[in-house]
Design an enzyme around this catalytic site. Structure first.
Site, PDB file in Angstrom:
ATOM      1  N   TYR A 182       0.838  -1.204   0.000  1.00 47.61           N
ATOM      2  CA  TYR A 182       0.000   0.000   0.000  1.00 47.61           C
ATOM      3  C   TYR A 182       0.871   1.251   0.000  1.00 47.61           C
ATOM      4  CZ  TYR A 182       0.846   0.704   5.038  1.00 47.61           C
ATOM      5  OH  TYR A 182       1.425   0.930   6.258  1.00 47.61           O
ATOM      6  N   CYS A 183       0.246   2.358  -0.388  1.00 45.16           N
ATOM      7  CA  CYS A 183       0.909   3.657  -0.414  1.00 45.16           C
ATOM      8  C   CYS A 183      -0.183   4.718  -0.310  1.00 45.16           C
ATOM      9  CB  CYS A 183       1.741   3.818  -1.680  1.00 45.16           C
ATOM     10  SG  CYS A 183       0.799   3.592  -3.209  1.00 45.16           S
ATOM     11  N   THR A 184       0.131   5.957  -0.621  1.00 45.98           N
ATOM     12  CA  THR A 184      -0.837   7.035  -0.439  1.00 45.98           C
ATOM     13  C   THR A 184      -2.058   6.873  -1.342  1.00 45.98           C
ATOM     14  OG1 THR A 184       1.001   8.516   0.081  1.00 45.98           O
ATOM     15  CG2 THR A 184      -1.139   9.533  -0.384  1.00 45.98           C
ATOM     16  N   CYS A 189       2.422   1.351  -4.739  1.00 46.64           N
ATOM     17  CA  CYS A 189       2.148  -0.043  -4.382  1.00 46.64           C
ATOM     18  C   CYS A 189       1.760  -0.872  -5.598  1.00 46.64           C
ATOM     19  CB  CYS A 189       1.092  -0.146  -3.283  1.00 46.64           C
ATOM     20  SG  CYS A 189      -0.447   0.733  -3.566  1.00 46.64           S
ATOM     21  N   ILE A 211      -4.114   4.399   0.614  1.00 49.06           N
ATOM     22  CA  ILE A 211      -4.626   4.831   1.912  1.00 49.06           C
ATOM     23  C   ILE A 211      -5.815   5.770   1.756  1.00 49.06           C
ATOM     24  CG2 ILE A 211      -4.043   6.071   4.038  1.00 49.06           C
ATOM     25  CD1 ILE A 211      -1.090   5.229   3.461  1.00 49.06           C
TER      26      ILE A 211
END
Length: 257
Positions: A182-184, A189, A211
């Site tokens: 995951y990432c922002t 990701c 996220i």
């Protein structure tokens, strides 16, 4: 009153005409009085924009007239002021730099899980096949320090180009587990999940929309802290409202590395 619409979005799709698109999109954004950043590369588009809801929607609707961008699905949040100082449209070698040219998301994405699915897996303690679920943060260390999923794997990256060697050092630790990168907003990701698949890890997924989409579509449970964002708002809470940085730091630019 929070009447400024902020959007973030990306799409991996071949753009051999990136240089020509730069001029068109810059003129369009300026005409609509939008602020933010649009990054273009041969591999796709990545953008963060803010302005009136009408102007933002007009920009996105115009983009969708190009069949390559027809399925764009921006992540939305609201603020009282525009969090960007100017409008930038840039052509780069990659819309998110990994320095790993064999990773071409436009040729086939890694499997993804929706925010609701990840939340359910974390609630039940395993995926639907009974495997332990591990969340892997692909962001930089200072972003992770502002907030992350509980118990996440954090390799203390200082830039995304460090991800491939870190993966090779640690990938044996994921044997028999399901890994959700995951990432922002999803872009890092997505590349990370493809690389993990290429490196032989079987049960790998990316968190669809990152996220910000998790905040938008769930109650935010299992995520601790805020989400660092690359604009003047600095950090967003699970209700997508601006929140103070845990570790204030000067922001020299709002482009991800």
């Amino acid at each position: 009153m929070a009447d400024i619409l902020n959007i973030s979005c990306y799409k991996f799709t071949p753009l051999p005409d990136a240089a020509q698109l730069r001029e068109t999109l810059h003129e369009r954004a300026q005409a609509l009085n939008l602020k933010g950043t649009v990054l273009l590369a041969e591999e796709g588009i990545n953008f963060f924009l803010a302005g009136s809801a009408e102007a933002v929607h007009r920009f996105v609707d115009a983009l969708r007239q190009d069949e390559r961008f027809a399925d764009l699905a921006p992540k939305e949040s609201w603020s009282e002021t525009v969090p960007f100082r100017k409008m930038l449209v840039k052509v780069k070698n990659e819309i998110i730099r990994m320095d790993h040219p064999t990773i071409r998301p436009a040729n086939g994405r890694a499997p993804s899980v929706t925010p609701a699915t990840l939340r359910r897996w974390l609630e039940q303690g395993h995926d639907d096949d009974g495997r332990e679920v591990v969340t892997l943060d692909t962001r930089n260390d200072y972003e992770v320090d502002e907030g992350a999923f509980a118990g996440t794997v954090d390799w203390r990256l200082t830039k995304f180009t460090e991800f491939p060697p870190a993966l090779r050092e640690h990938k044996a630790e994921f044997a028999g587990k399901t890994v959700v990168s995951y990432c922002t907003g999803g872009i890092r990701c997505e590349k990370a999940a493809i690389l993990m698949r290429d490196e032989g890890l079987e049960n790998v997924y990316q968190l669809e929309g990152g996220i910000l989409k998790y905040f938008e579509e769930t109650d935010g449970k299992f995520y601790d802290g805020g989400c660092f964002v690359f604009d003047g708002r600095d950090s967003l809470s699970t209700d997508l409202a601006r929140t103070d940085l845990v570790h204030p730091r000067p922001i020299k630019k709002h482009l991800m590395e």
